[in-house]
Design an enzyme around this catalytic site. Structure first.
Site, PDB file in Angstrom:
ATOM      1  N   LYS A  11      24.184  20.319 -29.761  1.00  0.00           N
ATOM      2  CA  LYS A  11      24.996  20.428 -30.979  1.00  0.00           C
ATOM      3  C   LYS A  11      25.466  21.874 -31.210  1.00  0.00           C
ATOM      4  O   LYS A  11      24.973  22.805 -30.569  1.00  0.00           O
ATOM      5  CB  LYS A  11      24.180  19.898 -32.159  1.00  0.00           C
ATOM      6  CG  LYS A  11      23.886  18.381 -32.071  1.00  0.00           C
ATOM      7  CD  LYS A  11      23.196  17.869 -33.328  1.00  0.00           C
ATOM      8  CE  LYS A  11      22.929  16.370 -33.258  1.00  0.00           C
ATOM      9  NZ  LYS A  11      22.306  15.848 -34.504  1.00  0.00           N
ATOM     10  N   TYR A  51      29.682   8.938 -35.012  1.00  0.00           N
ATOM     11  CA  TYR A  51      28.586   8.656 -35.949  1.00  0.00           C
ATOM     12  C   TYR A  51      28.957   7.552 -36.951  1.00  0.00           C
ATOM     13  O   TYR A  51      28.387   7.500 -38.044  1.00  0.00           O
ATOM     14  CB  TYR A  51      28.182   9.933 -36.683  1.00  0.00           C
ATOM     15  CG  TYR A  51      27.235  10.835 -35.895  1.00  0.00           C
ATOM     16  CD1 TYR A  51      25.974  10.371 -35.495  1.00  0.00           C
ATOM     17  CD2 TYR A  51      27.572  12.146 -35.587  1.00  0.00           C
ATOM     18  CE1 TYR A  51      25.092  11.191 -34.793  1.00  0.00           C
ATOM     19  CE2 TYR A  51      26.686  12.978 -34.885  1.00  0.00           C
ATOM     20  CZ  TYR A  51      25.447  12.485 -34.498  1.00  0.00           C
ATOM     21  OH  TYR A  51      24.568  13.296 -33.811  1.00  0.00           O
ATOM     22  N   ASN A 114      20.129  20.360 -35.970  1.00  0.00           N
ATOM     23  CA  ASN A 114      18.918  20.002 -35.228  1.00  0.00           C
ATOM     24  C   ASN A 114      19.086  19.979 -33.716  1.00  0.00           C
ATOM     25  O   ASN A 114      18.397  19.259 -33.000  1.00  0.00           O
ATOM     26  CB  ASN A 114      18.295  18.714 -35.775  1.00  0.00           C
ATOM     27  CG  ASN A 114      19.192  17.502 -35.600  1.00  0.00           C
ATOM     28  OD1 ASN A 114      20.302  17.611 -35.107  1.00  0.00           O
ATOM     29  ND2 ASN A 114      18.688  16.344 -35.990  1.00  0.00           N
ATOM     30  N   GLU A 128      28.047   5.082 -26.158  1.00  0.00           N
ATOM     31  CA  GLU A 128      28.264   6.514 -26.392  1.00  0.00           C
ATOM     32  C   GLU A 128      28.802   7.216 -25.141  1.00  0.00           C
ATOM     33  O   GLU A 128      29.638   8.121 -25.239  1.00  0.00           O
ATOM     34  CB  GLU A 128      26.956   7.169 -26.851  1.00  0.00           C
ATOM     35  CG  GLU A 128      26.532   6.663 -28.240  1.00  0.00           C
ATOM     36  CD  GLU A 128      25.228   7.281 -28.721  1.00  0.00           C
ATOM     37  OE1 GLU A 128      24.600   8.071 -27.992  1.00  0.00           O
ATOM     38  OE2 GLU A 128      24.832   6.980 -29.865  1.00  0.00           O
TER      39      GLU A 128
HETATM   40  P1  RTP Z   1      20.909  11.986 -33.397  1.00  0.00           P
HETATM   41  O1  RTP Z   1      21.558  10.639 -33.630  1.00  0.00           O
HETATM   42  O2  RTP Z   1      21.806  13.140 -33.769  1.00  0.00           O
HETATM   43  O3  RTP Z   1      20.342  12.090 -32.013  1.00  0.00           O
HETATM   44  O4  RTP Z   1      19.636  12.120 -34.339  1.00  0.00           O
HETATM   45  P2  RTP Z   1      18.528  11.039 -34.656  1.00  0.00           P
HETATM   46  O5  RTP Z   1      18.791   9.791 -33.864  1.00  0.00           O
HETATM   47  O6  RTP Z   1      17.209  11.710 -34.493  1.00  0.00           O
HETATM   48  O7  RTP Z   1      18.784  10.768 -36.182  1.00  0.00           O
HETATM   49  P3  RTP Z   1      19.803   9.717 -36.888  1.00  0.00           P
HETATM   50  O8  RTP Z   1      19.009   8.921 -37.851  1.00  0.00           O
HETATM   51  O9  RTP Z   1      20.615   8.991 -35.858  1.00  0.00           O
HETATM   52  O10 RTP Z   1      20.738  10.680 -37.741  1.00  0.00           O
HETATM   53  C1  RTP Z   1      21.844  11.341 -37.138  1.00  0.00           C
HETATM   54  C2  RTP Z   1      21.876  12.766 -37.610  1.00  0.00           C
HETATM   55  O11 RTP Z   1      22.135  12.794 -39.004  1.00  0.00           O
HETATM   56  C3  RTP Z   1      21.419  13.861 -39.604  1.00  0.00           C
HETATM   57  N1  RTP Z   1      20.534  13.350 -40.635  1.00  0.00           N
HETATM   58  N2  RTP Z   1      20.387  13.929 -41.780  1.00  0.00           N
HETATM   59  N3  RTP Z   1      19.572  14.589 -44.421  1.00  0.00           N
HETATM   60  C4  RTP Z   1      19.069  13.510 -43.818  1.00  0.00           C
HETATM   61  O12 RTP Z   1      18.243  12.796 -44.350  1.00  0.00           O
HETATM   62  C5  RTP Z   1      19.499  13.220 -42.475  1.00  0.00           C
HETATM   63  N4  RTP Z   1      19.105  12.189 -41.763  1.00  0.00           N
HETATM   64  C6  RTP Z   1      19.765  12.276 -40.582  1.00  0.00           C
HETATM   65  C7  RTP Z   1      20.607  14.544 -38.549  1.00  0.00           C
HETATM   66  O13 RTP Z   1      21.286  15.708 -38.131  1.00  0.00           O
HETATM   67  C8  RTP Z   1      20.555  13.513 -37.432  1.00  0.00           C
HETATM   68  O14 RTP Z   1      20.437  14.133 -36.169  1.00  0.00           O
END
Ligand code: RTP
Ligand code: MG
Length: 141
Positions: A11, A51, A114, A128
């Protein structure tokens, strides 16, 4: 375990920190092979589309703002159990909760900034990968 592929993104925060190489080293050390890669500035529409599953979530606009804040490094990783292996290397979404030695524990600043994205299932990985790469741009086995 089957050889599979996953979509990984370094990122904008981690690209700006100049740690693409350190993150790639972790993929390689874990037996994941980089079979496609591109450095790219996402447009707003591209980030929103990528997203789209999160579009009703309260953090969606902040997430899109962040993902277009600078170039990202996008790669396809190939290896045994690549989806789960990459998620393990990444650590928890919130770097404060990420295990020691994971990419997010070592390079991420916050739940927004992150450091990396990784597909969360083989099914989503296929979607994706196709979002960013033509099949002729992926050089796997
Ligand atoms: P990613 O998709 O980016 O690999 O991350 P992830 O699966 O670990 O998390 P996901 O639930 O898919 O969320 C995508 C991205 O959104 C941001 N996020 N912010 N503020 C919040 O509560 C929150 N929750 C998620 C994070 O940057 C996450 O990587
Ligand atoms: Mg996710």
């Amino acid at each position: 375990m089957a050889v599979e592929r996953t979509l990984s993104i370094v990122k904008p925060d981690a690209v700006a920190k100049n740690v693409i190489g350190q993150i790639y080293t972790r993929f390689e050390a874990a037996g994941l092979k980089i079979v496609a890669a591109k450095l790219k500035q996402l447009s707003r529409a591209e980030a929103e589309g990528f997203y789209a599953v999160h579009k009703e979530r309260p953090f969606f606009n902040a997430l899109v703002d962040f993902m277009v804040s600078g170039p990202v490094m996008i790669q396809v990783l190939e290896g045994e159990g690549a989806v789960a292996k990459n998620r393990e290397l990444m650590g928890a979404t919130d770097p404060k909760k990420a295990d020691k030695g994971t990419i997010r524990a070592d390079f991420a600043d916050s739940i927004d900034a992150n450091a990396v994205h990784g597909s969360d299932s083989a099914e989503n990985a296929a979607i994706e990968i196709a979002y960013f790469f033509a099949s002729s741009e992926v050089y796997g086995r």
